[in-house]
Design an enzyme around this catalytic site. Sequence first.
Site, PDB file in Angstrom:
ATOM      1  N   CYS A 111       0.804  -1.220   0.000  1.00  0.00           N
ATOM      2  CA  CYS A 111       0.000   0.000   0.000  1.00  0.00           C
ATOM      3  C   CYS A 111       0.842   1.278   0.000  1.00  0.00           C
ATOM      4  O   CYS A 111       0.313   2.368  -0.220  1.00  0.00           O
ATOM      5  CB  CYS A 111      -0.950  -0.005   1.190  1.00  0.00           C
ATOM      6  SG  CYS A 111      -2.111  -1.390   1.164  1.00  0.00           S
ATOM      7  N   HIS A 251      -3.201   7.000   2.192  1.00  0.00           N
ATOM      8  CA  HIS A 251      -3.634   5.685   1.721  1.00  0.00           C
ATOM      9  C   HIS A 251      -5.032   5.414   2.258  1.00  0.00           C
ATOM     10  O   HIS A 251      -5.300   5.571   3.451  1.00  0.00           O
ATOM     11  CB  HIS A 251      -2.656   4.611   2.192  1.00  0.00           C
ATOM     12  CG  HIS A 251      -3.179   3.227   2.027  1.00  0.00           C
ATOM     13  ND1 HIS A 251      -3.697   2.773   0.836  1.00  0.00           N
ATOM     14  CD2 HIS A 251      -3.293   2.190   2.911  1.00  0.00           C
ATOM     15  CE1 HIS A 251      -4.108   1.527   0.988  1.00  0.00           C
ATOM     16  NE2 HIS A 251      -3.874   1.155   2.236  1.00  0.00           N
ATOM     17  N   ASN A 281     -10.352  -0.258  -0.099  1.00  0.00           N
ATOM     18  CA  ASN A 281      -8.894  -0.172  -0.028  1.00  0.00           C
ATOM     19  C   ASN A 281      -8.306  -0.656  -1.347  1.00  0.00           C
ATOM     20  O   ASN A 281      -8.319  -1.841  -1.642  1.00  0.00           O
ATOM     21  CB  ASN A 281      -8.393  -1.035   1.135  1.00  0.00           C
ATOM     22  CG  ASN A 281      -6.891  -0.994   1.296  1.00  0.00           C
ATOM     23  OD1 ASN A 281      -6.161  -0.581   0.399  1.00  0.00           O
ATOM     24  ND2 ASN A 281      -6.411  -1.440   2.441  1.00  0.00           N
TER      25      ASN A 281
END
Length: 324
Positions: A111, A251, A281
């Site tokens: 990520c 993020h 996500n």
Amino acid sequence: MGVHILSTGSSVPNFSVENQQFEDMIETSDHWISTRTGIKKRHLAPSSTSLTKLAAEAANKALYAANLKPTEISLIILATSTPDDLFGSASQLQAEIGATTPVAFDITAACSGFIVALVTAAQFIQLVYDNILVVGADTCLDGLIGQIELPVFYLVMVLEQLVLGQSLKNSILGFKLCTDGQLNSHLQLMNKPVNNQKFGGTEIPHGNYNSITMNGKEVYKFAVFQVPTVIRQCLNNLNISIDEVDWFILHQANTRIIEAIASRLSVPFSKMITNLEHYGNTSAASIPLALDEAIQSNKIQPGQIIVLSGFGAGLTWGAIVLKW
């Protein structure tokens, strides 16, 4: 010579799945998912759609916006943990868009991948590379539904592209990247030996992968401590105050994490650009996708100060300060 962000572009699969559709698959509910993560739906790609082809769609949008031909790109960096080819999909992307000249390679930093890729590209721009295509892309982890230990509603597929070029104007004011391998076990997708073959008395494993494992409490504590810290360090190095920052793009892991980071930075949540509700996500694509949407909606304006910050497996984290 400065590093200037010329354009952005994104591509998202048309097929989307809302929280209610998971209720028959796993023990969860729309209320549980949305209140704990902020996610209401996510986009998934059918088996006929590859990461490379979606990345090419996004790349062509970014190149068009920058008024560049594929042959004018000198480097392609693909940040992904889910390539079509384990040896790397950047070269496949190069071929797909007809960019015959650039070198192309993948970066794997989960990520945090886009942050690492953007910083890497900036270093190449300082050398002899003119225009660089930076890609953040991740796909649904095929075959893990029902097995994955990380809740399945996180899985998505989104592609995002950004074009950097040389300029007297400098978009990237500063950055800081960090890794703490001591915390690696908190978020992993480990290799698993299977189908061992014997050669004499020695067993030789044939590798596969386990399900993703995550210690949610530890990842939460890590993110809400380290992200504000690295952001403050970057801004202090540039003599920029928190109040001077117009937008923060973190993020997009979890709304609660973003809210906690905003609180620790003492900034209003309204300065946090988020799109978790619509995409979930999206791993390495989450920051550039949110950036692209903010640009397309004219939320981000020339001259504004923007902080990007990623965090994830490794454990890795980092921040970049931009002037748009």
